[in-house]
Scaffold this active site. Sequence first.
Site, PDB file in Angstrom:
ATOM      1  N   LYS A 228       4.632   0.650  -5.830  1.00 24.46           N
ATOM      2  CA  LYS A 228       3.877  -0.579  -5.596  1.00 24.46           C
ATOM      3  C   LYS A 228       4.445  -1.714  -6.446  1.00 24.46           C
ATOM      4  CE  LYS A 228      -0.662   1.508  -4.638  1.00 24.46           C
ATOM      5  NZ  LYS A 228      -0.865   0.960  -3.298  1.00 24.46           N
ATOM      6  N   ARG A 302      -4.336   9.854   2.454  1.00 24.77           N
ATOM      7  CA  ARG A 302      -4.604  10.580   3.707  1.00 24.77           C
ATOM      8  C   ARG A 302      -4.023  11.994   3.673  1.00 24.77           C
ATOM      9  NH1 ARG A 302      -1.591   6.063   7.174  1.00 24.77           N
ATOM     10  NH2 ARG A 302      -2.545   4.850   5.482  1.00 24.77           N
TER      11      ARG A 302
HETATM   12  N1  BES Z   1      -4.823   3.306  -2.621  1.00 21.59           N
HETATM   13  C1  BES Z   1      -4.078   2.599  -1.646  1.00 21.59           C
HETATM   14  C2  BES Z   1      -4.928   1.669  -0.801  1.00 21.59           C
HETATM   15  C3  BES Z   1      -5.567   0.505  -1.459  1.00 21.59           C
HETATM   16  C4  BES Z   1      -4.787  -0.538  -1.939  1.00 21.59           C
HETATM   17  C5  BES Z   1      -6.931   0.421  -1.538  1.00 21.59           C
HETATM   18  C6  BES Z   1      -5.391  -1.621  -2.506  1.00 21.59           C
HETATM   19  C7  BES Z   1      -7.528  -0.661  -2.100  1.00 21.59           C
HETATM   20  C8  BES Z   1      -6.738  -1.685  -2.596  1.00 21.59           C
HETATM   21  C9  BES Z   1      -3.397   3.560  -0.706  1.00 21.59           C
HETATM   22  O1  BES Z   1      -2.965   4.754  -1.264  1.00 21.59           O
HETATM   23  C10 BES Z   1      -2.192   2.844  -0.162  1.00 21.59           C
HETATM   24  O2  BES Z   1      -1.343   2.531  -0.942  1.00 21.59           O
HETATM   25  N2  BES Z   1      -2.173   2.596   1.143  1.00 21.59           N
HETATM   26  C11 BES Z   1      -1.102   1.901   1.761  1.00 21.59           C
HETATM   27  C12 BES Z   1      -0.760   2.632   3.033  1.00 21.59           C
HETATM   28  C13 BES Z   1       0.508   2.166   3.673  1.00 21.59           C
HETATM   29  C14 BES Z   1       1.701   2.518   2.797  1.00 21.59           C
HETATM   30  C15 BES Z   1       0.641   2.822   5.044  1.00 21.59           C
HETATM   31  C16 BES Z   1      -1.566   0.480   2.041  1.00 21.59           C
HETATM   32  O3  BES Z   1      -2.723   0.289   2.394  1.00 21.59           O
HETATM   33  O4  BES Z   1      -0.774  -0.432   1.886  1.00 21.59           O
HETATM   34 MN    MN Z   2      -1.060   4.606  -2.130  1.00 16.78          MN
END
Ligand code: BES
Ligand code: MN
Length: 449
Positions: A228, A302
């Site tokens: 990230k 997921r």
């Molecule tokens: N934990 C995150 C989602 C999230 C991010 C929740 C910010 C609340 C605030 C999750 O694990 C994630 O990183 N999801 C990605 C999925 C994508 C890579 C398909 C997302 O939402 O960007």
């Molecule tokens: Mn994530």
Amino acid sequence: MTTAQTLPVIFIDDAGLAAVGLDPVATAWAAANGFSGQRGRLLAVPDGQGAVAAYLFGTGSAVDRPVLVAGLAAAQLGEGNYRLEGAIDDPTLAALGFNLGAYRFDKYRKAKATPVLADLGVADAAEVARLTKAAYLARDLINTAPNDLGPVAFEREIRAFASARNMTVTAIVGDDLLAANFPMIHAVGRASTEAPRLLDLSWGRSGDPKVTLVGKGVTFDTGGLDIKTAAGMLLMKKDMGGAANVLGLASAIVDAGLRVRLRVLVPVVENSIAGAAFRPGDVLTSRKGLTVEIGNTDAEGRLILADALALADEENPEILLDMATLTGAARVALGPDLPPLYSTDDALARELMTAGLAADDPLWQLPLWSPYDSMMASKIADVNNAGAGGFAGSITAALFLRRFVANAKAWVHLDIYGWAPEARAGRPLGGTDQGIRAVYNVLKQRFPA
Ligand code: BES
Ligand code: MN
Ligand code: ZN
């Protein structure tokens, strides 16, 4: 505590001061201060000696009054013992709103004394206490720094939670996850210095309907090798918000003695970066047997939920409900305060939405839109863990989870945010409970104690 030892907080709505029978001196004082019951306004009324005799609290008009408006009073009051009087819509919700608004997280600084609702009057004291406890528990867990709540510490917290409630608890840790066939929980968590694990809690009388809760317990989400950005990682201690909220919900269910056989599954991992990390391009075989190509290691939630949901689904629960801080897309679609709800049971979804609105714990149904299943097609495996195109990210994540549920009578998925970016009535800024009261109230209607 008797009324003599508590300071009254007198609720005044747009019907005005006369409606609550205020004495002439207090009425004049209110007028002199321009107080007419404006929503959120708090005014101290002096006694003859210059001490505070009472507080006037404005709740405004019914059309735009938050259900937990009392939280706005608690957020402004100092240390002391209080009671609520005047124009109160629902005494139990007023008391609960007060408590939820009085929450502070002081683990890392000198604690500031908070206002105490010492006399609950006609409110349902037991219900207020259990729902306060549930929300505080979820908030405390989310707010705790990630160096104090890694997988090891979180297991310890969950074990303490379970033993305090006479729940049985088992944990499958590290390589035992492979032997027990939880390959995706293992893969996501194996790069951390603290081993991944699956916590499994049970409670209730045999014969009662099975309700299984699953919570995403990512103690910190770096994104993995698909790392990230700094801004994207900053709040990722809250990535165990789903787990925190199912524990809060479980606390309320057990405390109320609802007639369910409760199971709580919490896959606990840290999504770390190291040589052992799972990679983009890896293909994992899930517990259910479906193969999953890793399109993005940041779509880790997921994966761990899929193995936990598959386990839950094996015993055909009446209701299978998961909560997860699953996607950034949920916040884009509905904002931080309104979690998307997905369900295979539309009647249950409507009940949850209605209960959520009544409890100031709103949820909004989004569709399990099957045509979007193709967005997660893989060229070499049964499915990819990340949708192509960047469309409908919360829906595609829900559709991914749906592939792992077949036998549950009803499945519900809440894509929560778990954080209040700004303070609202009954919801101070920071880690926040979502979905607890909505779900609890529906379960209470369906499976009363
Ligand atoms: N934990 C995150 C989602 C999230 C991010 C929740 C910010 C609340 C605030 C999750 O694990 C994630 O990183 N999801 C990605 C999925 C994508 C890579 C398909 C997302 O939402 O960007
Ligand atoms: Mn994530
Ligand atoms: Zn995550």
